[in-house]
Write a protein that holds these residues in place. Structure first.
Motif, mmCIF file in Angstrom:
data_model
loop_
_atom_site.group_PDB
_atom_site.id
_atom_site.type_symbol
_atom_site.label_atom_id
_atom_site.label_comp_id
_atom_site.label_asym_id
_atom_site.label_seq_id
_atom_site.Cartn_x
_atom_site.Cartn_y
_atom_site.Cartn_z
ATOM 1 N N GLY A 88 0.832 -1.218 0.003
ATOM 2 C CA GLY A 88 0.038 0.040 -0.099
ATOM 3 C C GLY A 88 0.928 1.490 0.164
ATOM 4 O O GLY A 88 0.476 2.265 -0.586
ATOM 5 N N ALA A 89 1.972 1.275 0.649
ATOM 6 C CA ALA A 89 2.808 2.309 0.879
ATOM 7 C C ALA A 89 3.471 2.457 -0.477
ATOM 8 O O ALA A 89 3.498 3.608 -0.969
ATOM 9 C CB ALA A 89 3.661 2.631 2.113
ATOM 10 N N ALA A 90 4.017 1.573 -1.318
ATOM 11 C CA ALA A 90 4.751 1.802 -2.364
ATOM 12 C C ALA A 90 3.565 2.113 -3.377
ATOM 13 O O ALA A 90 4.159 2.896 -4.367
ATOM 14 C CB ALA A 90 5.307 0.167 -2.689
ATOM 15 N N PRO A 185 -1.950 -3.194 -8.022
ATOM 16 C CA PRO A 185 -2.615 -1.785 -8.805
ATOM 17 C C PRO A 185 -4.054 -1.625 -9.005
ATOM 18 O O PRO A 185 -4.596 -0.692 -9.240
ATOM 19 C CB PRO A 185 -1.815 -1.917 -10.173
ATOM 20 C CG PRO A 185 -0.638 -3.007 -9.812
ATOM 21 C CD PRO A 185 -1.071 -3.784 -8.669
ATOM 22 N N LEU A 186 -4.647 -2.787 -9.105
ATOM 23 C CA LEU A 186 -6.341 -3.079 -9.299
ATOM 24 C C LEU A 186 -6.901 -2.783 -7.940
ATOM 25 O O LEU A 186 -7.944 -2.221 -8.156
ATOM 26 C CB LEU A 186 -6.361 -4.426 -9.921
ATOM 27 C CG LEU A 186 -5.921 -4.882 -11.305
ATOM 28 C CD1 LEU A 186 -6.288 -6.058 -11.687
ATOM 29 C CD2 LEU A 186 -6.065 -3.879 -12.244
ATOM 30 N N VAL A 190 -9.339 1.029 -5.195
ATOM 31 C CA VAL A 190 -10.571 0.813 -4.273
ATOM 32 C C VAL A 190 -10.409 0.994 -2.792
ATOM 33 O O VAL A 190 -11.289 1.499 -2.034
ATOM 34 C CB VAL A 190 -11.205 -0.763 -4.811
ATOM 35 C CG1 VAL A 190 -12.395 -0.786 -3.893
ATOM 36 C CG2 VAL A 190 -11.117 -0.657 -6.265
ATOM 37 N N VAL A 191 -8.998 0.405 -2.310
ATOM 38 C CA VAL A 191 -8.815 0.534 -0.933
ATOM 39 C C VAL A 191 -8.800 2.033 -0.571
ATOM 40 O O VAL A 191 -9.400 2.485 0.689
ATOM 41 C CB VAL A 191 -7.603 -0.333 -0.762
ATOM 42 C CG1 VAL A 191 -7.442 -0.193 1.036
ATOM 43 C CG2 VAL A 191 -8.016 -1.623 -1.134
ATOM 44 N N ARG A 194 -12.755 3.612 -1.450
ATOM 45 C CA ARG A 194 -13.846 2.904 -0.689
ATOM 46 C C ARG A 194 -13.324 1.746 0.230
ATOM 47 O O ARG A 194 -13.365 0.707 -0.171
ATOM 48 C CB ARG A 194 -14.839 2.324 -1.777
ATOM 49 C CG ARG A 194 -15.421 3.517 -2.567
ATOM 50 C CD ARG A 194 -16.471 2.944 -3.613
ATOM 51 N NE ARG A 194 -16.934 3.902 -4.639
ATOM 52 C CZ ARG A 194 -18.018 4.414 -4.434
ATOM 53 N NH1 ARG A 194 -18.722 4.313 -3.106
ATOM 54 N NH2 ARG A 194 -18.467 5.499 -5.197
ATOM 55 N N PRO A 195 -12.834 2.033 1.373
ATOM 56 C CA PRO A 195 -12.085 1.108 2.153
ATOM 57 C C PRO A 195 -13.147 -0.007 2.810
ATOM 58 O O PRO A 195 -12.916 -1.232 2.963
ATOM 59 C CB PRO A 195 -11.505 1.948 3.376
ATOM 60 C CG PRO A 195 -12.283 3.175 3.310
ATOM 61 C CD PRO A 195 -12.529 3.677 1.813
ATOM 62 N N ALA A 196 -14.302 0.659 2.998
ATOM 63 C CA ALA A 196 -15.379 -0.427 3.682
ATOM 64 C C ALA A 196 -15.782 -1.243 2.356
ATOM 65 O O ALA A 196 -15.949 -2.492 2.901
ATOM 66 C CB ALA A 196 -16.744 0.326 3.789
#
Length: 489
Positions: A88-90, A185-186, A190-191, A194-196
């Motif tokens: 996620g950080a990268a 990357p896909l 979304v995360v 729209r994390p939920a």
């Protein structure tokens, strides 16, 4: 959790601004949009790699102190969770510096690197198995190398390994990682937005994982040792924690403290069961499909570790044990060669076992093997880091301003503080490059400087990470983030 240094202090003529540390929402936005490499996360990854290596040594003495003896999870959950966190950080760093296309290319390349690492791990295991057979060493680990099967059906075995249909036991986690790298990357956009939705979709896939496992190519009727449809939940947890961190204010609040006590009670209850009641190993399918018991166990421990990190304990450990941090940053190399190290250590202890006449001799030998194993893993990390640091970096052929410097840091400071430019000293400015050019540099830096207090470490992390490229070597980043630079006016 991040460390950084080397940003200018806020100009004196500007009115005081809210700091990142004083405004929690701003901190979350800054850290999620401008992810930096976290020393404490790298420390935990390095520790997990060392534990994984020790757990693969059946006669290890220190493995009796590792996580799986006291919880219903082990270092595998830690490693996958932190892999999601780092991914996620990268992704955020890559999209910030080069856009989504660059992130797609980098994660595609990363999946290829993991596949090559998987093939190398399988090859090393086969060679170790063949060596044991040639030396008439019939260790318990011999079966896991697939060497007997290779001798019976060499071409079919190699084909099955290459197509992931057969995965040598100690390398079985890597095929799952290949799929995760391709999906980042896909999934990451979304995360972020729209994390939920992302979490609910991940939970639904996890619940359906046992019925989907047969879709994976496998020569073993049991299927993959790590079901990616299930383990993606742990990877998703890591991404969510990086892109949408729980604020330190909430963790220290009354509600956060209640959660800490609940997590502690759950962890202690599981530890008591493992130590006092459990009398046989748990079934393999619980780990294969990431059972709910393992998820609850990991979440409780992860929350407790987060509190230790908030209090600064993890940072202090990382500062005291920099080789472990290096191991976390060289994760793939340490995992691959750690497999070889664990096989050699396990075989050596098995061969030497008849020479031990007392329990004390066996324990001393096991501890000695453990220490040598840890030293070998750390040596692999240090060597890998030095090889990467000495790797030539291709120069980009584009205009970089009148100073001919590709560093956005240098160019931005020179542009904003021309009179003080002589006093600035930057390490490897040609390496610490960024994506902003010409007139875009000044407003970007100005906005970042006024968004937080450059004397606060977490703020300097966000500023410097926004301006340097995602592939900046860690040694350069660590030097830049070690302490703030005051620029006189």
């Amino acid at each position: 959790m991040n460390t950084l240094g080397g940003c200018a202090a806020r100009p004196a003529q500007q009115p005081p601004q809210p700091t990142v540390m004083s405004t929690q929402h701003q901190a979350e936005v800054t850290m999620s949009r401008n992810p930096a490499r976290s020393t404490s996360v790298d420390f935990l990854r390095g520790l997990a790699l060392i534990v994984i290596t020790l757990d693969h040594v059946s006669q290890s003495a220190l493995s009796h102190l590792t996580l799986h003896n006291y919880a219903f999870c082990d270092a595998a959950e830690v490693f996958v969770f932190l892999g999601g966190y780092a991914s996620g950080a990268a992704y955020c760093a890559m999209t910030a510096s080069g856009g989504a296309a660059q992130a797609h290319r980098r994660f595609l390349k990363r999946s290829g690197e993991i596949y090559r690492g998987y093939l190398l791990t399988a090859a090393l295991m086969l060679l170790c198995g063949l060596a044991m057979l040639a030396l008439h060493i019939h260790s318990a680990i011999l079966t896991y190398t697939d060497a007997p099967l290779f001798l019976a059906r060499p071409f079919q075995t190699l084909l099955d390994i290459a197509t992931l249909r057969r995965q040598p036991d100690l390398a079985a986690v890597l095929p799952m990682y290949i799929g995760f790298a391709l999906c980042v990357p896909l999934v990451a956009p979304v995360v972020r937005r729209r994390p939920a939705t992302a979490l609910l979709a991940s939970l639904a896939l996890w619940l359906c994982a046992p019925s989907l496992a047969h879709l994976l190519p496998s020569a073993d009727p049991i299927g993959w040792s790590f079901d990616p449809f299930a383990w993606q939940l742990m990877f998703m947890f890591g991404m969510l924690c990086r892109l949408h961190p729980v604020s330190a204010v909430f963790q220290a609040s009354r509600a956060g403290l209640r959660r800490t006590w609940i997590a502690l009670a759950v962890a202690l209850a599981f530890a008591a069961y493992k130590l006092l009641i459990e009398n046989q190993p748990e079934p393999g399918y619980l780990k294969q499909h990431l059972s709910s018991l393992r998820v609850v166990s990991f979440v409780s421990i992860a929350w407790l570790v987060a509190q230790l990190s908030r209090l600064g304990w993890i940072d202090r450990l990382a500062a005291a044990l920099p080789p472990v941090v290096t191991a976390g940053r060289q994760g793939l190399a340490c995992f691959v060669w750690g497999t070889l190290i664990s096989i050699v250590a396990d075989t050596a202890l098995q061969v030497a076992a008849p020479a031990f006449h007392t329990r004390t001799q066996a324990v001393v030998a096991a501890l000695s093997a453990d220490l040598l194993t840890i030293a070998a893993v750390l040596a692999v990390a240090i060597i890998s880091a030095r090889l990467k640091a000495n790797r030539p970096i291709p120069r980009r052929q584009h205009r970089t301003g009148q100073y001919g410097c590709q560093s956005v840091i240098a160019a931005a400071f020179v542009n904003r503080y021309q009179d003080a430019a002589r006093s600035l000293v930057l390490s490897a400015p040609n390496v610490a490059r960024g994506h902003l050019q010409d007139k875009e540099k000044s407003p970007e830096l100005e906005a970042l400087l006024h968004a937080g207090n450059a004397m606060l470490r977490s703020d300097r992390v966000a500023v410097v990470d926004r301006l340097v490229a995602s592939d900046t070597p860690s040694v350069v980043r660590d030097h830049m983030t070690s302490k703030p630079v005051r620029v006189p006016h």
